[in-house]
Each structure stands twice: as C-alpha cells, then as structure tokens.
Write a protein that holds these residues in place. Structure first.
Motif, PDB file in Angstrom:
ATOM      1  N   LYS A 329       0.810  -1.217   0.000  1.00  0.00           N
ATOM      2  CA  LYS A 329       0.000   0.000   0.000  1.00  0.00           C
ATOM      3  C   LYS A 329       0.847   1.274   0.000  1.00  0.00           C
ATOM      4  O   LYS A 329       0.333   2.360  -0.249  1.00  0.00           O
ATOM      5  N   LEU A 330       2.154   1.144   0.264  1.00  0.00           N
ATOM      6  CA  LEU A 330       3.039   2.312   0.253  1.00  0.00           C
ATOM      7  C   LEU A 330       3.020   3.001  -1.101  1.00  0.00           C
ATOM      8  O   LEU A 330       3.134   4.226  -1.181  1.00  0.00           O
ATOM      9  N   SER A 331       2.863   2.233  -2.169  1.00  0.00           N
ATOM     10  CA  SER A 331       2.820   2.815  -3.510  1.00  0.00           C
ATOM     11  C   SER A 331       1.654   3.792  -3.651  1.00  0.00           C
ATOM     12  O   SER A 331       1.819   4.910  -4.162  1.00  0.00           O
ATOM     13  N   ALA A 332       0.463   3.382  -3.185  1.00  0.00           N
ATOM     14  CA  ALA A 332      -0.711   4.257  -3.255  1.00  0.00           C
ATOM     15  C   ALA A 332      -0.515   5.505  -2.405  1.00  0.00           C
ATOM     16  O   ALA A 332      -0.880   6.617  -2.801  1.00  0.00           O
ATOM     17  N   ILE A 333       0.070   5.326  -1.214  1.00  0.00           N
ATOM     18  CA  ILE A 333       0.275   6.463  -0.303  1.00  0.00           C
ATOM     19  C   ILE A 333       1.272   7.455  -0.902  1.00  0.00           C
ATOM     20  O   ILE A 333       1.040   8.675  -0.896  1.00  0.00           O
ATOM     21  N   ILE A 334       2.377   6.951  -1.441  1.00  0.00           N
ATOM     22  CA  ILE A 334       3.394   7.843  -2.039  1.00  0.00           C
ATOM     23  C   ILE A 334       2.808   8.589  -3.232  1.00  0.00           C
ATOM     24  O   ILE A 334       3.073   9.792  -3.418  1.00  0.00           O
ATOM     25  N   HIS A 335       1.994   7.904  -4.038  1.00  0.00           N
ATOM     26  CA  HIS A 335       1.381   8.576  -5.193  1.00  0.00           C
ATOM     27  C   HIS A 335       0.522   9.747  -4.728  1.00  0.00           C
ATOM     28  O   HIS A 335       0.470  10.805  -5.371  1.00  0.00           O
ATOM     29  N   GLY A 336      -0.160   9.598  -3.572  1.00  0.00           N
ATOM     30  CA  GLY A 336      -0.955  10.698  -3.017  1.00  0.00           C
ATOM     31  C   GLY A 336      -0.081  11.870  -2.605  1.00  0.00           C
ATOM     32  O   GLY A 336      -0.419  13.033  -2.863  1.00  0.00           O
ATOM     33  N   PHE A 337       1.053  11.567  -1.981  1.00  0.00           N
ATOM     34  CA  PHE A 337       1.982  12.638  -1.578  1.00  0.00           C
ATOM     35  C   PHE A 337       2.600  13.308  -2.802  1.00  0.00           C
ATOM     36  O   PHE A 337       2.838  14.524  -2.799  1.00  0.00           O
ATOM     37  N   LEU A 338       2.862  12.526  -3.846  1.00  0.00           N
ATOM     38  CA  LEU A 338       3.404  13.114  -5.080  1.00  0.00           C
ATOM     39  C   LEU A 338       2.412  14.100  -5.693  1.00  0.00           C
ATOM     40  O   LEU A 338       2.807  15.183  -6.172  1.00  0.00           O
ATOM     41  N   LEU A 339       1.132  13.741  -5.685  1.00  0.00           N
ATOM     42  CA  LEU A 339       0.110  14.668  -6.167  1.00  0.00           C
ATOM     43  C   LEU A 339       0.098  15.945  -5.335  1.00  0.00           C
ATOM     44  O   LEU A 339       0.047  17.061  -5.876  1.00  0.00           O
ATOM     45  N   LEU A 340       0.139  15.789  -4.018  1.00  0.00           N
ATOM     46  CA  LEU A 340       0.104  16.952  -3.117  1.00  0.00           C
ATOM     47  C   LEU A 340       1.308  17.859  -3.327  1.00  0.00           C
ATOM     48  O   LEU A 340       1.170  19.074  -3.494  1.00  0.00           O
ATOM     49  N   ILE A 341       2.503  17.255  -3.323  1.00  0.00           N
ATOM     50  CA  ILE A 341       3.737  18.049  -3.462  1.00  0.00           C
ATOM     51  C   ILE A 341       3.785  18.736  -4.822  1.00  0.00           C
ATOM     52  O   ILE A 341       4.151  19.920  -4.922  1.00  0.00           O
ATOM     53  N   SER A 342       3.388  18.001  -5.862  1.00  0.00           N
ATOM     54  CA  SER A 342       3.502  18.557  -7.214  1.00  0.00           C
ATOM     55  C   SER A 342       2.581  19.750  -7.432  1.00  0.00           C
ATOM     56  O   SER A 342       2.966  20.725  -8.083  1.00  0.00           O
ATOM     57  N   VAL A 343       1.343  19.697  -6.900  1.00  0.00           N
ATOM     58  CA  VAL A 343       0.425  20.817  -7.127  1.00  0.00           C
ATOM     59  C   VAL A 343       0.820  22.034  -6.298  1.00  0.00           C
ATOM     60  O   VAL A 343       0.417  23.170  -6.617  1.00  0.00           O
TER      61      VAL A 343
END
Length: 526
Positions: A329-343
């Motif tokens: 599940k770390l993959s899904a969590i990191i993808h969420g943080f990537l969205l947050l950081i990128s925007v």
C-alpha cells in the motif's frame, strides 16, 4: 511495508502520472472545479491508502460517478451544497462497513469480473487514441459511450484522425517507443532500468520536446494539448481553491437521496474493483472488503469536507500500480503525496506535460488489461464462461461500467438457472418387462422451484403402463413446489396405470399414499 519501497517508489511515480490527468479530467467531466479532482486523488492516495487493507489498490475520483456528480451539482444548487451529499455518502459507507456489506462483491462471477477488466482495457485504448493524436476535445476521465463533447467513443476517433496535431503525435510515438523498449528490452539489462521506470523517461522526453519545439509553427504543442493543473499565485490563492460544504441544507431530502446514491454506487464500484484487483495481484492476496468500505467512507467524509470529489477504488490506477511492480500500500500512499507536493511546488512544470505522452502510458495499461490471450482463454473455458464475459465487455464499451457489469451478471444468472433446469434429475429407461416400461428417475442433491418445469415435463411424458423408480437417496433439499408436483402426479398415475416406487435413505416405499407426508418425515429434506 517499507521493505518493498524499491518496488513501490517506481510504481507510485507511474500511478502519479496516470492519476494526474484523470483527476483533472474527471473533475472537468463532472462540472466541478479542477482542483476538486486533485483533492480527491490526494485523499484517495494518502488517507484511503493508509486505512485500506488492499496492498495494491489505488483510490481516487471515479469516472463512473461523473454523471451523478454533474446532475447533482445542478439539482442541489451549487458545488458547496453537493459537498454535503459527499459527506453523507461517506457516513453511509461507514455504516455499510459496520454492517459487513462488503461480502456483496464476492457474488459476482469470475467471468463477469474478467469481462470488466477487459472491457475497461478496451475503453482505455479507445478513449486514448484521440489524445494520442493530439485531439483533446473530450476530457480525460470521460469513459461514457456518449461523451461530454457530443461525440461517442468511436466517432471521436474518426474526428481525431481529421484533426491530428503533428507535434503531439510525434512525441506520443516517441513516448510509446520508449515505453515498449524499456519494458521489453532495457528493463532486463540492469537495475537502473528497473528502478527508473519508462513512463518517467517518457514524460521527461515530453517536457523537453515541448520546450525545444516551442515557437515552431509545425511541431509546437498548443497549451490546450497540455496538462492543466491550477497554478496559485501565492499561499492565500492556494487555500482559496478549497471549497467547504454548506451544511445549512442538511435538512433537504434531495441531499440525502444524492448522498445515498453516491454511497451505493461508490461502494459497488469499489467492491468490484477490489475483486478485480485481487485477481490481478501476482501474490493473490485477499482484500478485507468491510475494512475497504470503512476506508472509502472515511476518505469520502474528508474529501467532502475540504472540497473534493467522491472517491472509489479505481481499476485504471490499480492495474497501472500492479503492472509497474507495486507490492504494498506504500505505492498508493506515495502517489498521493506526489500529487500533493507537485500541485504545491511544481504545477508550472506539470503543465508542460503533453497529454499525448500520458495517452501513450495509458495505451500500454489498456493493452495489458485487454490482451488477446484473455479472449482465447475465456473461449477455451466454454460458452458458460465466454458468453457473460463478452456481454460484460460489450455492455461496458457501449454503455458504462455498472450497466455492463449488470448485463453480464444477468446473463450469468440466466445460465445458472438454465443449467439448474437441465441438471435437476437423471432419467434412465430400461427394457420393457411384465408389460410395463421400467424407468428410473434420480433427483439431484438440491431440487428447487427452478427445476419445476423440467421435472413436470418428464413426468407428463411418461407413457401409460410404466413402473417408475424415484431415487431420492442423494437429495438433501426438496422444494415444496416439487413435492406438490409429485403429489399431483401420484393422483394422475393411477389413471395411467403407473406404479411408483420411492427409493430413499430410509428404504423403499411402493405407491406412497401421500408424497407430502412422506417428504415431511424424511430427515435432511424439505
């Protein structure tokens, strides 16, 4: 969980690039603020990802809810009013989880789930072809047959072929070549090519191509063919992108109707996606469905409170995660943080990514879901598997996800009833002896009212002067409707000179006076 970060980090980057245009496109197709799609993607990754029991599922805004959201925003009189329904929907999902309604997902046949995966793969391919050629009239995330731009899935392709953007098409072809080369050749050459994923290289190439060709009349990529992430001027304008629910309308019955609709549709889509993702999981792990409903409910409450769209687990992102090697599940969590950081930090850079590059990434995802080998395997499995599989695919392609699954399920149920009708009994005819036909009828282990027609037909066809042996030794359940048929037949049998012998676990009975009394006395039977 962190022990598999070498697999999960590269996979999360791929999921991020798949999720980014879908979050924005679904928001656009829903008639909601673009930022609301990103909020839902972030919450789906970080909060739902952390709470979920799924190791490889990824959640975010769902295309299947776009039509509901679009209608509800107008019906309820604004987006802030609609957010109240999202919060209510989340609360109802929590209730579903506590009531252990997650078991519903297990009642869908495997052929329908495989049809769902294949149908979504075909839809992804068909929907990405226009974007691949730089025709972006229809937003990413609109997976319905009749699109928001007035075209349908197939007519859009023909329109796109007459409106090709040369620059967008060239970089799409380059990106697709990179992706195929990376997965088929380079990934086997060393660890570097396994850690750095092909989609990241393709996106980087797309940004470089956009910068280099900017200003070139032939090759330049116009702004409307690029990702469009909202770019805030400062911190205050970033905060200003969030919307908050107007709880003043909590007493409006329409809000509760929309809330229940969101909960029902989102829960069903999630449970179907969970079942499908578990089938794709190389490690064959089983997701706890009730926990998933609790996680989705929590995610929808939080998303609604800060201005996000409704959330479900999404097969497009989940399959991209699996295909990219995600293990936990770390993959899904990191993808969420990537969205947050990128925007927050790099929205300007994200807005340099050509949509045609992301279309190339999704074409690979779609092909892996709808491989020709899947059709071959289902055909070999026999018509009882193949027909619901094909019906599900056709339904999804020409209508939408839930209707397609409903059609496949309906066909599957009809096939089950047909086989039940056919397998209610076994009839064996022996030679004529003592002037009578000797016929043996053995009933199945479970005989219900579905078998009524088949048994009645056989009994009516028995000739006069027959000796019938009715074998019920293996029958554990006999429906009252069948007992009534036998009772009526016993009356007619006397007129047709038919003798009846019942062979049961208690022994043999010739010409019983009452079938109803006999079967009420039989142990383990109706």
């Amino acid at each position: 969980m962190f022990s598999r970060i070498k697999n999960d980090l590269p996979a999360s980057i791929v999921v991020f690039f798949v999720a980014l245009p879908l979050c924005l496109g679904i928001a656009l197709a829903s008639g909601a603020p673009l930022f609301s799609g990103l909020i839902a993607g972030i919450i789906g990754g970080i909060i739902v990802g952390a709470l979920s029991g799924s190791s490889i599922g990824v959640s975010g805004p769902a295309a299947g809810l776009a039509a509901i959201v679009l209608t509800a925003i107008g019906t309820l009189g604004g987006y802030e009013n609609f957010l109240v329904a999202v919060v209510i929907g989340g609360c109802i999902q929590l209730l579903f989880g506590f009531l252990k309604a997650g078991i519903i997902g297990y009642y869908f046949p495997s052929s329908v789930i495989k049809g769902m995966l294949t149908g979504i793969g075909i839809i992804i391919i068909l929907k990405q072809i226009p974007h691949f050629f730089g025709y972006d009239a229809n937003p990413e995330g609109d997976f319905a047959f009749f699109q928001v731009d007035g075209e349908n899935t197939f007519s859009e392709i023909f329109v796109a072929l007459n409106s090709i953007s040369i620059g967008a098409t060239i970089i799409a072809i380059i990106s697709l070549t990179i992706l195929l080369l990376w997965s088929q050749v380079l990934s086997k050459k060393g660890k570097f090519f396994q850690i750095v994923q092909g989609p990241l290289v393709a996106v980087t190439a797309g940004i470089i191509f956009y910068i280099v060709t900017k200003g070139n009349e032939t090759l330049s990529i116009a702004a409307d063919h690029l990702v469009k992430v909202p770019v805030p001027d400062d911190f205050n304008s970033f905060i200003g992108q969030f919307s908050f629910p107007n709880f003043a309308i909590i007493g409006n019955p329409e809000v509760w109707v929309v809330g229940f609709t969101i909960a029902l549709v989102a829960s069903l889509e999630t449970l179907l996606c969970v079942e499908a993702t578990d089938k794709l999981d190389p490690e064959k792990r089983v997701t706890p469905t009730n926990r998933e409903l609790l996680a989705q409910g929590t995610g929808n409450i939080v998303s609604g409170l800060i201005g996000g769209l409704p959330i479900t687990q999404v097969i497009v992102r989940s399959s991209a995660n699996i295909q990219s090697g995600g293990k936990s599940k770390l993959s899904a969590i990191i993808h969420g943080f990537l969205l947050l950081i990128s925007v927050i930090i790099i929205p300007t850079i994200l807005n340099m990514i050509p949509l045609s590059v992301l279309a190339a990434v999704l074409l690979i995802v779609g092909y892996k879901l709808a491989k020709p080998s899947t059709f071959k395997a289902m055909y070999k499995a026999g018509w009882k598997q193949f027909v619901p599989f094909i019906v599900t695919i056709v339904g999804i392609v020409f209508t939408d996800l839930l209707i397609g699954i409903g059609l496949g399920l309906a066909v599957g149920i009809v096939i089950v009833l047909l086989k039940s009708y056919q397998n209610s009994h076994f009839l064996h005819i022996e030679d004529k002896s003592n002037g009578k036909h000797r016929i043996k009828m053995a009933l199945a282990e479970e005989v219900t009212f579905f078998n009524k027609g088949a048994i009645l037909k056989e009994l009516d066809r028995l000739p006069r002067d027959t000796y019938l042996e009715l074998d019920v030794k293996k029958t554990r359940y006999l429906d009252a409707d069948i007992v009534e048929i036998l009772e009526d037949f016993a009356f007619k049998a006397k007129e047709r000179n038919i003798d009846i012998k019942i062979i049961s676990e208690r022994g043999v009975v010739d010409n019983p006076s009452s079938f109803i009394e006999f079967f009420q006395l039989r142990p383990k039977s109706a």
